[in-house]
Scaffold this motif. Structure first.
Motif: not given
Lengths: 256, 256, 256, 256, 256, 256
Positions: E119, E122, E198-199, E201-202, E205, E208-214, F142-143, F252, F256
């Motif tokens: 973490g 970046a 689902d979110l 997994r996306l 998967s 990129y695109p990069a989607l950060s989750l908690r 972001w991508t 996708r 969701i």
């Protein structure tokens, strides 16, 4: 460079070096993303700023280069209307300052910010002030659009309450981007002092003391003035005269 | 409170609570510490701001309270002249914002900053903008002094090039603090466009585009206009009329 | 300058240049706008700071100049009481740093901040620390008031719990600004440890560990000590001795 | 938790939850990376802070947890000596504030910062002040080490000029980390006022006015006092008594 | 220096001067204080960073010095789990930048931050970028741990969903600090994509695109992968190979 | 909205409200103003970002709206080459954060920043991290562009040293904006490791440790790879495949 548009982002690094050493004036178009009533797009201010920069560059045919547009400005007074996005004045100032100093570092010495949005004016002034203190030799100027030609607007005759999305601004859009104006949806906003609340009337009654209100306190549809009375003709007069005056300023500046 | 001066710093905590719950308008005098030519003191802008706040309070006899003066403002354009001290616009904005929000937290809802220094205007506008975004219900207004009465100044007739330390400002000081004006040392500054450099003439020739210059680029002695043509009489007209107009604004504001 | 008060804001630019080149010490009065119990005004700390600066200047008759007062300080512990307005420590530090560096830029090299408010002490220390890192040659000192003469206060005999608005502070106000003290409203605050809550007693029982509490956790009326036991006489001793010691410091400093 | 050291970084997430809900006091050791004369290591202040936190935790056997050490503090006055690294007070304050608020967010309500370095004191006070304004219910305390037991040091008898790396600090290191003290290299620093420059003597002669100097203006080897007169015995007295007093504070605090 | 550990905080000022003039590479261990599942401690990342720095230093036996550990990093994604404390990226960047520039000011020119926590990556990159602009001659590098040896991890075979507290990280802890791993409490976290929402997994998967989750959106117990499949053996391979590669980098760097 | 381009700046306020309540994904194109070798324009990254956003919007025909482009990014590594202008990472982060939160305030909940410039990646990650802490419910992704299709690039076969302005990037420009590529001026940059300095070879030899260098340390003409080997065909493959993958992600995500 004669055939190529003077967009800085379209120049190669070597061409940028030439522009700087030639003493080109850099124009920075500044806009906003904010409500413009029922008929005009959120980017109205940006569109007008980019348009006049292009006209100035075309008229002068040399000696200017256009930096990338900064499309989001200072619009907290419009936040109650959908689509409006604002920067804080601190962040907007930081961006403008870093872009101006970045251009200066690469050799340009005359930089003119052109804002289509009056809400950016105060922050541009603060940037100019701070730069006088920190970089006393840099020449940074800025200009609004409509306020360059108050005589043209006055001559045209506008509503008693007039301003955002009113005759003058809508006319400009009818001239420069008519395809983006939904004339069928245009409707008058607040046009007479007696339509204002007491507080709004007070705020509009003096230049100073200055009392800023949110636009939802001034107008139900976000419009001050009557866009249905706008015309491409008036827009042409405003834009052309403003172009003339900005060109005249640049010509004199470049000769010093 | 009738016998005691309405200085917030002279009130007890309980009296402050009463003032806030009574709905008093808070005046905040704002000044500068900057060169004012050979004859006038560095604190000229602060002195004039404090003076007019006192006059407004005396005239209204109730309904206002005067916050402590913030005596240092935004003066980077005068830094080449001895004695000038400036804040950055960021710090000046932070102080004003924290003071305004601090007063608001204690219950006051109408706050009017009164600046004797035009260099503070832009930052005051940015504070007002940011507050519209973050505190949409707070009422924050601000006012300059001389710019409240442009008609009085125009009627008086002043030098072609006129401004800082000129007839209008010196007259005010001759009226409100004559003991601090060294009339024997007063001398004209730049008074005619042909005394300006080409760049300075360009900068002064238009409202927009706006090109800020350092004062040492505008005038050898830091003066624009002719202080020897100033008079306490003109000062009285300026100050009295400005007081009238600010009082009128406050009266209307308080009634809403 | 002998007849004119050594207020920097009353000097002309040329006189400021002389002051700097003469090596004057600049005094900066610092205060607060915060509750001072039922009997004393919000500006008590500012008033005392300005008073002692004037006394120091009068005593030394030359060699010092007094900068404009910064009248709002760091008072978060008093926010539960009406009228209290505070700056964050970050903003207070920024103002002090910019004023000190601004004075230094204009040629002064010895600067003494005089704070009437103990809540400003820590931030002044952080400013002094940062300046040692960034400007190792600048001489910046600061001083509180009452803490300069702990022996005088101890000799006078004060309440077991004593501090804000207590015998020492009220006495100073009775000496320097009796017209601003509402003696009829004075009443004891917390004066004995057994009146304190367990937490407050713990916090007051040691210098270290240091546990800061809000003043509304320490005293119902915002007072620590007994203002009804104050006297102008004790105030005179405190103020006069503090003036002596600060003058002695400045005299020695100026001679190095 | 009895067998495991109460280091927060050694707890699992579930154990941390238990610690918070049990009402543990969190200790945060704070140090510095700065010159400590010819004989002691750069991390002296950090080492002493970590040591006393461990002693406090051992003595109390429960009820406290030790957060990770923040090993770099505010040391601009030592920058002229190799190896010294400082944070600005702004950054140091930001780190402490975010760590304290982060612990608070996870459920701890009593937090005690323990600093081995006096240069951190002022910034810790400013953090405590700002937290009183923004989080009036959070309990944040801080403590230095040697200053907890001034009586022990006075009784021991130290040099007239005494402080950084002197008898008291060196003794502590001889007690807690003798393997890190190069006794063969120890040598007295400035020990008598007459060894000081006039300016340094002035700065050391009063508590207030407070004039901060760089350490290279106070001592050629960075030492104030005589480390050769230090002893593990005195160190034991200082450390043990300080531990007692801090434990006593925590015990009383935890019981409220 | 051969017998003494190369901890900067254990060096005297003179030894630090030697280290800098000798051209030592400074290692800065960086960690985090964040949940590491049911079985591992909050300081897992810090522990691993410190461990590998010690191994690198031991292997190279000279030419490196280890700065104090910065034990709190950027962990907002773990805040829903007890014990997690994070810095904002702005504050973390400020600390790293000031420490790096502070070391540079004292003469070191090659600095390698070693982070046990992904973490932090970046923010370390943004610091490196800003330093390239402001200090183009300074050499600042940084490295993660596990990501240095992706081939070793791949060869070992890990869960389909693998990461925080999984086989690779737990194995390292079993190798370097087995006494801090509660193996009895270890349990698999999310190990297969079909256990993800689902979110989530996306988000997992694609790179990129990069989607950060908690992390509480990714795993009920904060674990990705199966810590029960970890082994000290795999840990040894990871740590030893990473040590080799970092040593190789430093050796080549130091030779240039 | 089918006939009108889905540019947010072209929507009216009412249309923006519909877009937000419909759940549109907002795309924000992000670029840079930096050297792109002898043949490509400074705005190459911006041009490619805007192009792919338009393709994604066209392909999806609904469900997305394109925010105004932020045309200046993080480019300190290119500052030695004319025309390059950079923001600090702090300011770039502030702009992105305020724009994202501004869109969120107006009702959009899924926001995808699309950067044509890899130098923006780290700052975008830090913004995403801070938003996880402060706005845990907001979805910000972001991508980059080329990095979405590493397999396509690898299959095409590129120089051993490849990157900025190389085959992959130049091919994209030949496909999307051939009129802005000066193919006559294209020339290979650094293409083989043996052309690199020792330091540059070290920096390029590992992913981690990561050692950032200025581009003037990597290549005399600012190019890594061989633009003369680029082709519109390869550009079409890269752009089309990247478009496919981003569209797939959005489809996708939206479901969701």
């Amino acid at each position: 460079m004669t055939q190529r548009p003077p967009a800085l982002s379209h120049l190669t690094s070597a061409e940028a070096a030439e522009s700087a050493s030639r003493g080109d004036v850099v124009l920075i178009p500044l806009g906003a993303l904010e409500q413009h009533g029922p008929a005009m797009p959120l980017g109205t201010d940006t569109i007008r700023a980019e348009d006049i920069c292009a006209r100035v560059a075309a008229r002068l045919s040399g000696g200017v280069v256009i930096a990338p547009t900064l499309p989001i400005g200072v619009s907290p007074h419009h936040l109650a209307f959908p689509g409006t996005v604002t920067l804080t004045t601190t962040t907007f100032a930081a961006v403008v300052r870093e872009v101006v100093l970045g251009l200066h570092r690469q050799g340009w010495t005359r930089i003119l910010a052109v804002t289509g949005h009056g809400g950016n004016n105060a922050t541009l002034t603060t940037v100019a002030q701070d730069l006088l203190g920190s970089h006393p030799a840099l020449r940074f100027a800025w200009t609004p659009l409509t306020a360059v030609v108050p005589d043209v607007v006055a001559r045209a005759g506008v509503s008693k309450v007039h301003g955002h999305c009113g005759e003058a601004e809508t006319s400009q859009m009818l001239f420069v981007a008519p395809h983006l104006v939904r004339e069928d949806l245009a409707e008058p906003g607040t046009t007479r002092p007696d339509e204002l609340s007491d507080l709004a009337r007070l705020a509009r009654s003096t230049t100073y003391p200055a009392l800023s209100l949110r636009y939802d306190e001034l107008s139900a549809n976000g419009v001050l003035g009557d866009p249905t009375a706008a015309s491409a003709d008036l827009g042409a007069q405003i834009v052309t005269t403003a172009t003339d005056r900005i060109c005249d300023f640049i010509t004199r500046w470049s000769a010093i």
